[in-house]
Design an enzyme around this catalytic site. Structure first.
Site, PDB file in Angstrom:
ATOM      1  N   LYS A 176     -15.832  74.485  -0.707  1.00 43.17           N
ATOM      2  CA  LYS A 176     -16.281  73.240  -1.323  1.00 43.17           C
ATOM      3  C   LYS A 176     -15.076  72.436  -1.776  1.00 43.17           C
ATOM      4  O   LYS A 176     -14.105  73.004  -2.301  1.00 43.17           O
ATOM      5  CB  LYS A 176     -17.189  73.573  -2.515  1.00 43.17           C
ATOM      6  CG  LYS A 176     -17.930  72.369  -3.098  1.00 43.17           C
ATOM      7  CD  LYS A 176     -18.867  72.823  -4.230  1.00 43.17           C
ATOM      8  CE  LYS A 176     -19.651  71.678  -4.836  1.00 43.17           C
ATOM      9  NZ  LYS A 176     -20.560  72.138  -5.899  1.00 43.17           N
ATOM     10  N   SER A 192     -25.164  70.507  -5.443  1.00 41.80           N
ATOM     11  CA  SER A 192     -24.052  69.740  -4.917  1.00 41.80           C
ATOM     12  C   SER A 192     -23.208  70.469  -3.879  1.00 41.80           C
ATOM     13  O   SER A 192     -22.377  69.840  -3.234  1.00 41.80           O
ATOM     14  CB  SER A 192     -23.138  69.322  -6.062  1.00 41.80           C
ATOM     15  OG  SER A 192     -22.557  70.477  -6.665  1.00 41.80           O
ATOM     16  N   SER A 236     -26.078  74.342  -8.276  1.00 39.83           N
ATOM     17  CA  SER A 236     -25.418  73.725  -7.123  1.00 39.83           C
ATOM     18  C   SER A 236     -25.054  74.661  -5.986  1.00 39.83           C
ATOM     19  O   SER A 236     -24.713  74.199  -4.904  1.00 39.83           O
ATOM     20  CB  SER A 236     -24.166  72.965  -7.570  1.00 39.83           C
ATOM     21  OG  SER A 236     -24.530  71.736  -8.149  1.00 39.83           O
TER      22      SER A 236
END
Lengths: 503, 478
Positions: free
Chosen positions: B77, B152, B176
Site C-alpha cells: 500500500k 482504503s 481498511s
C-alpha cells in the site's frame, strides 16, 4: 509623586513610591525553558551539539518525515527528574506527552510534543534571597518537551526575500519550569531566574546560557491595587535574552500597565515582544497570537511510567545544592555569608575553593585570593575556570607562603601572576625569582642600623615628633633589601631602635 | 494456470523443485498488472527492481538459504515507505515524495526474500472505504469494473484478487484491510494494535493504525503476518512479544471453541444475503464442533461516532506536517507564509481529507474538547470493555465484515455519512485494539464476494486464523 503624573514612579524595588495616588503592586509568573545537555535529541538519536553546519544533525524522526515515530530519550527524563527532585517537586508516577498543534516552518510536524494535563513534575519551590530574607517561590509544574528548529534570516547564504530553516535544534530536549504567579517585583524575577540558572548548572543538566538560548524566559505580568486579592489582566512578555533584559522588560511593562490603570483604562490581554535596543515592549501582531493549540495526548508515545526505585537512585546521585553548600561553607570554613554566596555561585568555583581549602588553614585569605585575583584574571582573560592554569593546590600553597611570612604580600601578587603565566608551583617561582622574604633578625637589624646611621637628620626630626617619617625609614629598609624585607619585622625593629634612642 | 495465480505454498514448492523460476513469477504478475490496467490497483510498479530482486532470490533458493517469503511477489500500500521510491498516500500532496528510508515491515519482508512489485492504490491518506478518493483515480473491482473494491487498501485487495501479486500489505485504521478484503473476496487480517511496527507507515490515526496482510489464502496471510509482526524499538507503541506462531495452529480445527455472534452486528442496515452468509458460516462452524452463542456488545451503536471523532482528531494533527514548507506539494502561486500554507493545503488535499481535517480540528478546539474528544475516549473504554466481557463468554466473535457487498462507483461518494457506515462492523475492533480477520464466505446473487469477520482477544492472531482456516475449508467444499 504628583497625582497628575502620567508616568508613575517606581522605587528601586519596582513597587510604586508612596504618594497620593493609588498604589499598585505587580504579580509576576515566569515560564522558563531550559535546554537539556543530553548527548542526543529527545525523540531520536541525532546529536544535540551546538554550532554544526545547518541541517546536518537531522533524521526522518526530527525532520517529521511521513511515517517516522518518536522514541523517548531516557537521559532527558532523568535530567527532568533531577530538576524536579532538586526543587522538591512531586514526580508524577505517570506522565503523559501531549501534542501542541500550531503551524510554523521551523516546526516540522506541525505540532510540538510536550506535556499538558499530566506533566512529569508537579509543585516544588525555588528559594531566593530578597534583602537578606529567604523567600520560597512555588512552582506549578515542570514538563518535558522538544525544541523547535531555527528560522535563519541573517546569514550570508540567505537571500533577501527568503527565510531558511535549520532543523538541527528540532527535537533538542527542553524542560519548561512554570512558576506560580508569586514574584512581586522585577528584581525578584531576576533573582529567581539567576537561582534557576544556578540550579540547572549545579545539576549539570543545562549550560544555562541565556545568550545562546539554552535558557529562555517568558514572563506573565499583571498589576493590581496594592493589597487587592483579585488578579489584574495579565500580559505575556517574550524575547528577553538576558536576566537583565527580563528585569528591564518587566519594569517597563509594569509602568505601562500602571499608567493605563491610572488613566482609567483597561489592560488588554496580549503578548508583547521586548525590544532590547529600544527598551520597549510592543504587542505581537494579533494573528501570530491567535492560537488554539488543540492539545491532546500524543498517541505515538505510551504514558511515561517512572519506576520509584529509579527516582530514588537519581535522588541519591543529586549533588549538594547551592544554598546547602553556602550554609556549609559558612560553618565549615568560617567564611562570611558574602564570601560563601559568591564562592557557591557556580559549582566549579565552589569546587575550586574546596579543593584548595584542603591545603591551607587560611580559608578566609584563600577566599580573598579567589574572589579577588582569580576572578579578576578570569575576567581579564575571558576564560572559564576550567581553563584557569593554576591548580587549586598551588593557590593554597601561595596563600600559605604569604600567611607564613615566607614572602611578602606584594611578592605574592608577583608569584600569582607568574603562576598564571607558567602554571609553575609557587615555591619554584619564589626560588627562581629570589622573592623569598628576609625574616632573619640579625640580617635585618644590620640593615636598620645602616639606614638610621645614614639619615641622622631625619632621625632627629622623627624624635622631635615628625611621626610621618616612620614610613620613610620603612621605605629605605625595603630599598636596601630590594623589597624582600619582612615588613612586620622591619616595623618592629624600627620602633625598637627609634624608641630606644628617644628613651 | 499462471504462476501469478498460485498460492504461496504451491508456488514455493515449485520454486524449490526448480519447476518454476522466480523471474517467471514476477513476469507473470507484471503481465497481470498490464492485462488488467483498468483496475488501477497500482500507483507505481517497480518492474526492473523486482526482476533484479528475482535473480538474487533465485540464487538463494538454489543455495538453499532462501528466506521464508522467497519468491512471494508483494504489493505494498502506498502509505508504507520504501526507501528511494515514491510514497504518495494516494494524494497530490505527496505525489512526488520520495522516502529516504524504509518502513520496518519492508525491512522485515525483504530480509525474508519477498519481492516488491509496486505500490498499491488507496483512498487519499487512507481516508475512505471505496478507493474513490485517490488522487490517482479510483481502483476498480476485479469482478465488476463499475464497482468499488472497498477501501482504503482497495488497491492491495484488488491486486491480490486479480492475481497481480501473490499477496499484499495494507493498513487498517477502521477496517481498511478487512473491508476491501471482504469486497474483493480475499483474506485480510488486522493484527492486534502494537503487533506490527508502524515505523514507516504514514500515519492517519496513530492510536488505530495497524499494518496487515491481504492474501488469497489463510495460510499465505498467516505466513506474512508471522514475518511482519514483532517488537520494534523504533515504535514506542510496539509490544515486546514474540511474533505469534500461527501456521502451526491452522490445522487444529474448531472443535470445542465457543463462537459468539454479537446481536448488535445483525441489526438493521445489513444486506440480507450477507446476513444469510454469516449465519451459514456459524452453522458450518457448529457442524465442525464449535459452540455458537449469542453475545452482546451494547456500545456498538456509538462506535462510528467515537471512531470518527478520535480518528479525525489524530488525523488533523498527523496531517499538519504537509504544509508545503519542507517536502510535498507547494502551491506555485503563493507569496506569503500564510498564503503558502493555505494554498498548498487547499490544492494538495482532496475533499474527504479536508473534511476530516476540519472535523478533527473542530473536536479538539477549545470549548469542544470535553464534549467530543474526551467523551469519545471514555466511550472507547466502554467499547473495549464490551469486548472483554464478551470474551468471557466466547473465544472468538463471528460477524459480517461489511454490511453490503461491493457497491457501485459513485454510489456513496456524495454521501459521507452513508460511506462512513460501511465501517460499522470494523471500527470497534480498531477502537479496542483487537485482532480480526475477514475471510471470503459465499457470494451474493450478483456473484460478488461476502466477507466473514472473526474477531479475537488481544494477541489471539493464531486463534482467529485457526477459525478462518476452518471456514476457508468449508467455503471450498461448499
Amino acid at each position: 509623586m504628583r497625582a497628575t503624573s502620567p508616568q508613575p514612579q517606581l522605587g528601586a524595588s519596582g513597587k510604586p513610591e508612596r504618594g497620593e495616588a493609588m498604589k499598585y503592586e505587580a504579580v509576576i509568573g515566569l515560564e522558563v525553558h531550559v535546554q537539556l545537555l543530553t548527548e542526543s535529541k529527545i525523540f531520536c538519536g541525532c546529536s544535540t551539539s551546538f554550532g554544526a553546519a545547518p541541517n546536518t544533525h537531522v533524521c526522518p524522526v526530527c525532520l517529521g518525515l511521513p511515517g517516522a515515530l518518536p522514541v523517548l530519550n531516557r537521559q532527558a527524563v532523568e535530567f527532568a527528574i533531577r530538576m524536579g527532585l532538586a526543587v522538591g517537586g512531586r514526580i508524577n508516577p505517570r506522565a503523559v506527552f501531549a501534542r501542541k498543534n500550531y503551524f510554523y516552518p521551523d516546526l516540522p510536524k506541525g505540532y510540538q510534543i510536550s506535556q499538558y494535563e499530566e506533566p512529569l513534575v508537579v509543585g516544588g519551590r525555588v528559594e531566593i534571597e530578597v534583602d537578606g530574607r529567604l523567600r520560597a517561590i512555588r512552582l506549578a509544574r515542570i514538563h518535558l518537551e522538544e525544541d523547535a528548529g531555527r528560522s535563519v534570516h541573517a546569514e550570508e547564504y540567505v537571500g533577501a526575500n527568503e527565510t531558511l530553516v535549520d532543523a538541527n535544534r528540532c527535537g533538542v530536549p527542553l524542560i519548561e519550569v512554570v512558576s506560580e504567579p508569586e514574584l512581586a517585583t522585577p528584581r525578584e524575577a531576576a533573582l529567581y531566574l539567576a537561582r534557576l540558572r544556578q540550579l540547572v548548572q549545579y545539576l549539570g543538566i543545562s549550560s544555562g546560557n541565556m545568550e545562546e538560548g539554552s535558557l529562555r524566559c517568558d514572563a506573565n505580568v499583571s498589576v493590581r491595587p496594592a493589597g487587592s486579592k483579585k488578579l489584574g489582566v495579565k500580559t505575556e512578555l517574550k524575547n528577553m535574552n538576558s536576566i537583565r533584559s527580563v528585569e528591564r522588560a518587566l519594569e517597563f511593562e509594569i509602568r505601562r500597565q500602571v499608567a493605563i490603570l491610572q488613566q482609567g483604562g483597561r489592560v488588554e490581554q496580549e503578548t508583547l515582544l521586548w525590544d532590547e535596543k529600544r527598551g520597549v515592549a510592543e504587542p505581537m501582531r494579533t494573528k501570530e497570537m491567535a492560537h488554539d493549540y488543540r492539545y491532546f495526548p500524543e498517541p505515538d508515545l505510551v504514558p511515561l511510567v517512572v519506576d520509584p526505585a529509579w527516582i530514588e537512585e537519581i535522588r541519591a546521585s543529586l549533588p549538594e545544592l547551592p544554598l546547602a553548600k553556602k550554609r556549609r561553607f559558612v560553618q565549615q570554613y568560617g567564611l562570611p555569608e558574602y564570601d560563601a554566596e559568591l564562592l557557591t555561585e557556580t559549582r566549579q568555583l565552589a569546587d575550586y575553593f574546596e579543593t584548595a581549602a584542603a591545603f591551607t588553614p587560611h580559608t578566609k585569605k584563600l577566599s580573598n585570593w579567589i574572589l579577588g585575583e582569580v576572578l579578576r584574571t578570569l575576567n581579564e582573560r575571558k576564560i572559564s575556570l576550567e581553563r584557569f592554569p593554576v591548580p587549586p593546590q598551588y593557590l593554597a600553597e601561595l596563600v600559605n607562603l604569604v600567611e607564613d611570612g615566607e614572602i611578602s604580600a606584594s611578592a605574592g601578587k608577583k608569584v600569582f601572576d607568574e603562576m598564571v603565566e607558567s602554571g609553575k608551583r609557587p615555591e619554584a617561582i619564589v626560588r627562581e625569582k629570589g622573592l623569598a622574604q628576609i625574616s632573619d633578625l640579625s640580617q635585618l637589624e644590620e640593615v636598620v642600623e645602616r639606614v638610621l646611621r645614614a639619615y641622622p637628620g631625619e632621625v632627629e626630626r622623627y624624635r622631635q615628633g615628625k611621626d610621618k617619617l616612620f614610613t620613610f625609614f620603612v621605605g629605605q629598609v625595603m630599598r636596601e633589601t630590594s623589597g624582600k624585607a619582612n615588613p612586620r619585622i622591619v616595623n618592629q625593629l624600627l620602633k625598637e631602635r627609634l624608641g630606644v634612642r628617644r628613651g | 494456470m499462471s504462476p501469478a495465480e498460485l498460492d504461496y505454498r504451491t508456488l514455493r514448492a515449485r520454486l524449490e523443485r526448480g519447476e518454476l523460476r522466480v523471474r517467471e513469477v514476477v513476469e507473470a504478475c507484471l503481465d497481470m498488472v498490464e492485462r488488467r490496467k483498468e483496475l488501477n490497483a497500482f500507483i507505481s510498479v517497480q518492474a526492473e527492481a523486482a526482476l533484479r530482486q528475482a535473480e538474487i532470490v533465485e540464487q538463494r533458493l538454489r543455495k538453499g538459504n532462501a528466506g521464508r517469503l522467497a519468491g512471494m511477489v508483494l504489493g505494498v500500500k502506498d502509505n508504507i515507505a520504501i526507501a528511494g521510491g515514491r510514497t504518495t498516500c494516494g494524494s497530490r500532496m505527496l505525489a512526488n515524495y520520495v522516502s529516504p528510508y524504509s518502513a520496518t515491515v519492508i525491512e522485515r519482508i525483504l530480509a525474508e526474500d519477498a519481492i516488491l512489485l509496486g505500490k498499491t492504490n488507496m483512498d487519499e491518506f487512507a481516508m475512505g472505504s471505496s478507493n474513490e478518493t485517490s488522487y490517482f483515480g479510483p481502483t476498480r473491482h476485479p469482478k465488476d469494473p463499475e464497482r468499488v473494491p472497498g477501501g482504503s487498501s482497495g488497491g492491495s485487495a484488488a491486486a491480490v484478487a486479480a492475481c497481480q501479486c501473490t499477496a499484499a500489505l495494507g493498513s487498517d485504521t477502521g477496517g481498511s484491510v478487512r473491508q476491501p478484503a471482504a469486497l474483493c473476496g480475499v483474506v485480510g487480517l488486522k493484527p492486534t494494535y502494537g503487533r506490527v511496527s508502524r515505523y514507516g507507515l504514514v500515519a492517519f490515526a496513530s492510536s488505530l493504525d495497524q499494518i496487515g496482510p491481504l492474501a488469497r489464502t489463510v495460510y499465505d496471510a498467516s505466513l506474512l503476518t508471522e514475518v511482519i509482526c514483532g517488537y520494534d524499538p523504533r515504535d514506542s507503541t510496539s509490544v515486546n512479544l514474540e511474533p505469534p506462531a500461527i501456521l502451526q495452529k491452522l490445522e487444529k480445527g474448531v472443535r470445542g471453541l465457543r463462537i459468539g455472534l454479537p446481536r448488535e452486528y445483525f441489526a438493521s442496515g445489513l444486506q440480507e444475503e450477507v446476513r444469510e452468509a454469516i449465519l451459514s458460516a456459524a452453522r458450518s462452524l457448529e457442524t465442525l464442533g464449535a459452540h455458537v452463542t449469542e453475545v452482546s456488545l451494547p456500545h456498538t451503536e456509538y462506535a462510528i461516532a467515537t471512531y470518527y471523532i478520535l480518528a479525525t482528531a489524530e488525523a488533523s494533527s498527523n496531517l499538519a506536517r504537509y504544509d508545503g514548507a519542507r517536502y510535498g506539494y507547494r502551491s506555485p502561486r503563493c507569496s506569503t507564509l500564510e498564503d503558502m500554507y493555505f494554498r498548498s493545503r487547499s490544492e494538495g488535499f482532496g475533499p474527504e481529507v479536508k473534511r476530516r481535517i476540519m472535523l478533527g480540528t473542530y473536536v479538539l478546539s477549545a470549548g469542544y474538547y470535553e464534549a467530543y474528544y474526551r467523551k469519545a475516549q471514555k466511550v472507547r473504554t466502554l467499547i473495549r470493555r464490551d469486548f472483554l466481557e464478551a470474551f468471557e463468554k466466547c473465544d472468538v466473535l463471528l460477524t459480517p465484515t461489511s454490511p453490503t457487498t461491493a457497491f457501485r462507483i459513485g454510489e456513496k461518494l456524495g454521501d459521507p455519512l452513508t460511506m462512513y457506515l460501511s465501517d460499522v462492523y470494523t471500527v470497534s475492533v480498531n477502537l479496542a485494539g483487537l485482532p480480526a480477520v475477514s475471510i471470503p464466505f459465499g457470494r451474493d446473487s450478483r456473484g460478488l464476494p461476502i466477507g466473514a469477520q472473526i474477531i479475537g482477544p488481544t494477541f489471539a492472531e493464531a486463534l482467529v486464523m485457526q477459525v478462518a482456516a476452518a471456514l476457508e475449508q468449508e467455503g471450498r467444499t461448499n
